[in-house]
Design an enzyme around this catalytic site. Sequence first.
Site, mmCIF file in Angstrom:
data_model
loop_
_atom_site.group_PDB
_atom_site.id
_atom_site.type_symbol
_atom_site.label_atom_id
_atom_site.label_comp_id
_atom_site.label_asym_id
_atom_site.label_seq_id
_atom_site.Cartn_x
_atom_site.Cartn_y
_atom_site.Cartn_z
ATOM 1 N N GLY A 10 3.041 50.236 80.150
ATOM 2 C CA GLY A 10 2.068 51.184 80.690
ATOM 3 C C GLY A 10 0.817 50.499 81.179
ATOM 4 N N GLY A 16 -4.087 50.255 79.613
ATOM 5 C CA GLY A 16 -3.117 49.178 79.794
ATOM 6 C C GLY A 16 -3.470 48.246 80.928
ATOM 7 N N SER A 139 -3.080 56.429 67.794
ATOM 8 C CA SER A 139 -4.251 57.263 68.058
ATOM 9 C C SER A 139 -4.731 57.872 66.753
ATOM 10 C CB SER A 139 -3.897 58.388 69.031
ATOM 11 O OG SER A 139 -4.918 59.369 69.071
ATOM 12 N N TYR A 164 2.088 65.334 70.388
ATOM 13 C CA TYR A 164 1.393 64.058 70.601
ATOM 14 C C TYR A 164 1.002 63.433 69.270
ATOM 15 C CZ TYR A 164 -2.035 60.703 72.342
ATOM 16 O OH TYR A 164 -2.730 59.540 72.604
#
Length: 269
Positions: A10, A16, A139, A164
């Site tokens: 990514g 990224g 995260s 997520y």
Amino acid sequence: MENKIVLITGSTDGIGKQTALEIAKAGLTVLLHGRDKARGEAVRREIISKTKNENVNLFVADLSSQYQIHKLAKEISGKYDRLDVLINNAGVFMKNRQTTEDGLEMTFAVNHIAPFLLTYLLLSLLKNGAPSRIINVSSVSHQRAAVDFDNLQSEKRFDGYDAYALSKLGNIFFTYELAEILKDSAITVNAIHPGVINTKLLHTGFSIGGDSVEAGAETSVYMALSDDLKNITGKYFIKKKEMSSSPVSHNIELRKKFWRISQQLTGIE
């Protein structure tokens, strides 16, 4: 770290891309990854132009496809005999439930299953590059994840944030279990929270702005390059400092069950 080879998934956008730029500035060989060849080539040329480092190469794959992940690993293994750093950075936030060609929920597939499978497929290269490093971009959202093994693929209900958060908890589970498995090797495995960063993912998922991509890349770059991390494994970092992840992330029984399910979904031993 001279002549080291670093793969960043990514890396044609957002955190990224900035991570790739900073690592290229340090003179290392950078393997970019993206889904779109034209965009990826443009980023590759931009990084070479800005850093004067010609050792920047592009690999194209859609990480929602296990077939393409296998193909990506094969292509990398065909061009390089080792890998020194793998940064599993790619991620998505889906507002609506979508399934991949493998029948998996998209968020879970790209954010968790893809790094799980790709890392496994590249382990021989990482062993050849040892001492080497695996860095998983998780995260702080993992702290709000609820583990419901009857709804891992949002089969019963879908909420974008819940999916997520679960995938990011998956990154932590993966980090801790793999670090345990590789504890007697010279491969370290750590996870990070990059911060609340002004990226497309943040806008899509949370409709807010955040810190710069430069700030977002700092911890990934530190984890990849710093000698301070030489023997550190199985940890979670925020702003270049070791921090505590959520209590549930340290539940060994849950972690191992998550691992077994990930093995089943990818067909690996």
